[in-house]
Design a protein around this motif. Structure first.
Motif, PDB file in Angstrom:
ATOM      1  N   GLY A  13       0.818  -1.207   0.000  1.00 50.53           N
ATOM      2  CA  GLY A  13       0.000   0.000   0.000  1.00 50.53           C
ATOM      3  C   GLY A  13       0.851   1.256   0.000  1.00 50.53           C
ATOM      4  O   GLY A  13       0.546   2.230  -0.685  1.00 50.53           O
ATOM      5  N   TYR A  14       1.931   1.223   0.764  1.00 52.81           N
ATOM      6  CA  TYR A  14       2.846   2.367   0.805  1.00 52.81           C
ATOM      7  C   TYR A  14       3.492   2.584  -0.560  1.00 52.81           C
ATOM      8  O   TYR A  14       3.634   3.718  -1.004  1.00 52.81           O
ATOM      9  CB  TYR A  14       3.911   2.137   1.877  1.00 52.81           C
ATOM     10  N   LEU A  15       3.862   1.497  -1.208  1.00 50.43           N
ATOM     11  CA  LEU A  15       4.444   1.592  -2.548  1.00 50.43           C
ATOM     12  C   LEU A  15       3.453   2.231  -3.519  1.00 50.43           C
ATOM     13  O   LEU A  15       3.815   3.119  -4.294  1.00 50.43           O
ATOM     14  CB  LEU A  15       4.866   0.209  -3.041  1.00 50.43           C
ATOM     15  N   ALA A  16       2.209   1.800  -3.472  1.00 53.12           N
ATOM     16  CA  ALA A  16       1.190   2.354  -4.371  1.00 53.12           C
ATOM     17  C   ALA A  16       0.950   3.844  -4.097  1.00 53.12           C
ATOM     18  O   ALA A  16       0.855   4.639  -5.035  1.00 53.12           O
ATOM     19  CB  ALA A  16      -0.115   1.574  -4.214  1.00 53.12           C
ATOM     20  N   VAL A  17       0.889   4.215  -2.824  1.00 54.47           N
ATOM     21  CA  VAL A  17       0.671   5.626  -2.475  1.00 54.47           C
ATOM     22  C   VAL A  17       1.862   6.473  -2.908  1.00 54.47           C
ATOM     23  O   VAL A  17       1.695   7.574  -3.444  1.00 54.47           O
ATOM     24  CB  VAL A  17       0.406   5.761  -0.956  1.00 54.47           C
TER      25      VAL A  17
END
Length: 127
Positions: A13-17
């Protein structure tokens, strides 16, 4: 949910954000801008994506702990890039600033929980 899977999901999720913050901070209708100001961010995101792929296929507990630490290190690196303006962002970054600063702390807590979960289980078996 196990702590290791939680680390993987939150890191994904952090990568996507972070990718969304990089993409949207390039300007209107510009798309991916691969200049020296943002290339290091995309390269680090690529390394993080590779680590996520590797972390999905490791089997032993020691390999999982190493992968969890590497994921934490990579997320921390991305956080430091944003904090110390290594990567140039425009005003669109403010949409993501809370998540970009909060998720690495959540990942840190989950990695610490994962590291000490094995020690807690072994002491429960002995006692």
């Amino acid at each position: 949910m196990k702590a290791y899977r939680r680390v993987q999901i939150i890191t994904g999720g952090y990568l996507a954000v972070y990718l969304a913050a990089l993409y949207l901070s390039t300007g209107v209708h510009t798309g991916f801008k691969l200049d020296s100001d943002q290339l290091i961010g995309y390269v680090t995101c690529g390394i993080l994506a590779g680590l996520l792929g590797v972390s999905a296929v490791v089997k032993t507990g020691l390999q999982r702990k190493i992968c969890a630490l590497l994921l934490l290190l990579c997320c921390g690196t991305l956080l430091l890039f944003a904090r110390y303006s290594v990567i140039s962002f425009n005003e669109a970054f403010w949409y993501f600033i809370g998540v970009v600063y909060l998720l690495p702390v959540v990942i840190l807590v989950d990695v610490v929980e994962f590291m000490f979960a094995g020690a807690r289980e072994s002491t429960d078996e002995q006692g």
